[in-house]
Design an enzyme around this catalytic site. Structure first.
Site: not given
Length: 354
Positions: A306-307, A310
């Site tokens: 998920h990170e 980013h």
């Protein structure tokens, strides 16, 4: 992905704008913005409804840490959005603490103040438009489990910014972030957990990259399209993730195992500063399982994945104020392509055979 024994000391903020698909017509939340001094903003929120609301603060303008509390646009006939330079989070969806919530009683008004120049480069000065929109997750008054979301949209404010003053605010925060101390934070069990999560992340990403072009049903479920351009775009993102997660000695990002920027409160599992490519695993991260076979569960591997989305070098995704499968399903196809949890849950669903 590079491990780091150097620490920083405070930077900027995360973004939480929400899906346009959310219906804002019947919201009991009345949100207004006011510029009090150059780039200092006061946000006021009133509960116009008849029932008390227990609002989840993390990642919103009620959050004490630096998150993306407003959207900033350079004024003009064709307004241009100013890039957000702060933190992006992954938030736990379970076992939240009471401190992550604020009860807003029926008829009550509360305020929050913040400086938009911390996480936006406004050094050019001139006129800028500000607004905030999204949704507050909420829990029942006797619970800390998320029960739903309440949408909101603020007024638009136009303000003249002194670029020199705004630039100094931004530089001061950057300088503070560069003050480092030596610490061996990714060692021992935390180091082992992080390295295992990175390895699992790389494996998940490779599988997802293959599925993007070979599993049209799953691609359509999460990204709402089976076009060749969508498949290619999604595959590219996962290939980049696989590269980033595939090494602990090279890559564009730096991994930390302690809260170097002070943003690990309120159910935050991990956060990323895309502008500096710093990624932090919070204490809650180390309470997660390494890799879950339960559909749409949160674990260490998918939190890392998920990170990774980013990072600007990967995709530069947003969260749109929402996490989880139901939120993913509520987004448009265009939003799914830029939504961190969409990539996360697609990869996790393949592993869990959802």
């Amino acid at each position: 992905m590079k491990f780091q024994i150097l620490s920083v000391a405070a930077l900027a903020s995360l973004a939480s704008a929400v899906s346009d698909a959310l219906d804002k017509r019947d919201s009991p939340l009345d949100v207004s913005l006011e510029v009090t001094d150059n780039t200092n903003v006061k946000a006021t929120i009133k509960n116009t409804g008849t029932e008390d609301l227990k609002l989840f603060k993390t990642g919103t303008f009620l959050d004490d840490s630096h998150v993306e509390k407003v959207e900033v646009f350079r004024s003009g006939k064709q307004p241009e959005q100013v890039a957000f330079e702060g933190l992006r989070l992954r938030v736990s969806t379970a076992n939240l603490d009471e401190s992550a919530f604020k009860i807003l009683k029926a008829g009550e008004t509360i305020e929050a103040a913040f400086d938009i120049a911390v996480a936006h480069d406004l050094s050019v000065g001139g006129d800028f438009d500000l607004l905030t929109e999204g949704a507050f997750a909420y829990a029942n008054l006797d619970s800390t489990s998320i029960a739903g979301a309440v949408p909101f949209t603020s007024n638009k404010v136009t303000t003249a910014v002194d670029g020199a003053k705004a630039g100094k605010v931004r530089r001061d925060w950057i300088d503070l972030a560069k003050r480092t101390i030596v610490q061996s934070d990714c060692t021992g069990s935390r180091g082992t957990a992080t390295r295992t999560a990175l390895s699992n992340c790389a494996s998940l990403a490779r599988t997802a990259a293959n599925a993007a072009v070979n599993n049209s049903a799953k691609l359509n479920e999460y990204f709402k399209s089976t076009s060749s351009s969508t498949a290619s775009s999604v595959q590219t993102v996962y290939n980049r993730i696989a590269t980033q997660c595939g090494s602990t000695t090279s890559g564009d990002s730096t991994q930390y195992c302690s809260d170097i920027l002070g943003a690990c409160a309120g159910g935050v599992l991990a956060y990323t500063s895309p502008s500096t490519s710093q990624m932090v695993n919070c204490p809650l991260f180390f309470n997660q399982s390494p890799l879950s076979s339960q559909c749409h569960a949160q674990d260490q591997a998918t939190t890392i994945l998920h990170e990774m989305t980013h990072l600007r070098q990967v995709k530069g995704t947003s969260d749109y104020g929402g996490y989880g499968y139901q939120f993913v399903r509520s987004l448009s196809a265009a939003q799914n392509l830029n939504h961190a949890d969409t990539y996360t849950l697609f990869a996790q669903a393949l592993y869990a055979q959802c």
